[in-house]
Design an enzyme around this catalytic site. Sequence first.
Site, short mmCIF file in Angstrom:
data_model
loop_
_atom_site.label_atom_id
_atom_site.label_comp_id
_atom_site.label_asym_id
_atom_site.label_seq_id
_atom_site.Cartn_x
_atom_site.Cartn_y
_atom_site.Cartn_z
CB VAL A 1 -0.97 -0.02 1.21
CG1 VAL A 1 -1.82 1.24 1.23
CG2 VAL A 1 -1.85 -1.26 1.17
CE LYS B 1 -10.70 -6.36 4.23
NZ LYS B 1 -10.50 -7.26 3.09
CD GLU C 1 -0.67 -12.53 3.11
OE1 GLU C 1 0.51 -12.79 3.37
OE2 GLU C 1 -1.05 -11.45 2.65
CB ILE D 1 -15.28 -0.26 -2.73
CG1 ILE D 1 -15.03 -1.46 -3.64
CG2 ILE D 1 -16.72 0.21 -2.81
CD1 ILE D 1 -15.89 -2.68 -3.31
N GLY E 1 -10.53 -1.91 0.09
CA GLY E 1 -9.50 -1.23 -0.72
C GLY E 1 -9.99 -0.12 -1.62
CE LYS F 1 -7.20 -6.04 6.62
NZ LYS F 1 -6.80 -6.01 5.30
#
Length: 434
Positions: free
Chosen positions: A14, A206, A191, A137, A135, A106
Amino acid sequence: MQEVNVGLIGLGNVGMGTLSILTENADQIELKLGFPLRVKALCSPSIAGKRLPTLPAGVVRTTNWREVVEHPEVDIVAELVGGTTVAREIIESAISHKKSVVTANKELMALCGAEIWDRAISSGINLAMEASVAGGIPIHTVLREGISGDRVTTLYGILNGTSNYILTEIEKHGSSFDDVLKEAQRLGYAEADPSADVDGYDARSKLAILAALAFGEKITPSDIYTEGIRRILPIDFDYAHQLGHTIRMVCSARQTPEGLILSVRPALIPQSTILASVQGAYNAVWVRGKYGADTFYYGRGAGSAPTGVAVVSDLMRVAREIRAGSPERVSPFAHERLGEYKPIPVTLQHSAYYLRFRVEDRPGIIATLSRVLADQQISLEAVLQLPTDNWRDRPFVITVEPASEQAIREALAEMSTNNFLVEPPLAMPMEKSL
Ligand SMILES: NC(=O)c1ccc[n+]([C@@H]2O[C@H](COP(=O)([O-])OP(=O)(O)OC[C@H]3O[C@@H](n4cnc5c(N)ncnc54)[C@H](OP(=O)(O)O)[C@@H]3O)[C@@H](O)[C@H]2O)c1
């Protein structure tokens, strides 16, 4: 006009996306704001090895986040580290240095967003967290601004791209969960430790944030019933399709007369619903309001650039607030004081259910299971059995009329004592219409 200066802490996915957009798109950003938004300081433990874009002279590069927070010219600190330890220290330190904060975190905001926000307000600084959910939206802005005049009654979301990718791949190719997970890990979609994604914990954080914003209650992740997707088999999609449905990991927050029911779990949803068309790593949020009815938001839920856009847009909003001298004074968690929507246990939910069994075949199984359902006052709707050769592991499905989750759980517990079962029955809510 006088610039507003930014310090970025964390230069991973990010952070690097944010930095690229801030540098590449600087001219557009300045035109939109009416003043420049400048990168003043950058921090990550491995900054020396990073391929950074060309930056103007004087940009601080450091491995020590305190140098960013304490830099006298930094107006906004972007916390892009993640987790709940260092990230919390960074944000608290920034607030005490009267620096505004933008975060994509988050986990931290779900855990203690309300307290952090209160501290930010009493220090007179601004805090923004758009990137923390879904992300790319802009769902925070939607709930806080776009439809804030409505009274939300229901919110559904597909909020974890990895689990949605896995489910839609099982659906398309009939592959097993394990095979699709391995492929997703190879492609970098999952992951090495996939549990936060496939067991629902990432989506739970979230949903805790979105439900707090939508309903104005203080909601913590522990208020949310959470179940992952590991038990979903290709055959579940075959049965779901026969029923005109598909399977998604649905995050839902629904107002009922008794209170708010919150869950993250695999569920059957009609194939005709717009939520069913969300494929691959995409995210979506569907909000139903008392006045404005349904609105739907769709986009990339993660990724360096889409999340970077959300962070940069937050930086621009906060920069505007700083320049206008009016930092945000109302916490998005503040209308918890309405107190209308207390979370209640998911066992109070009423829904139709899909019950999938795997059995070693013998006579009388359906009769035995039907008796258990009848004892719990649960009405059977249909029995489906696709042909298979293996009598030692024969799957079939029973769908039932709307019943309480409590009754379903009690029935499943009793059914599980039968030695003809190859594994415990799988139950999923089945949404007849959304
Ligand atoms: N990835 C996404 O698509 C996405 C989407 C939405 C939200 N988010 C959220 O965004 C945040 C960042 O995620 P990410 O995917 O970018 O994580 P990431 O790739 O692991 O990046 C984390 C960065 O933090 C740095 N860091 C670690 N400890 C630090 C410390 N003590 N001081 C300063 N920097 C430190 C790391 O440094 P090194 O590079 O030196 O190791 C790395 O640059 C998380 O809260 C995540 O939940 C991510």
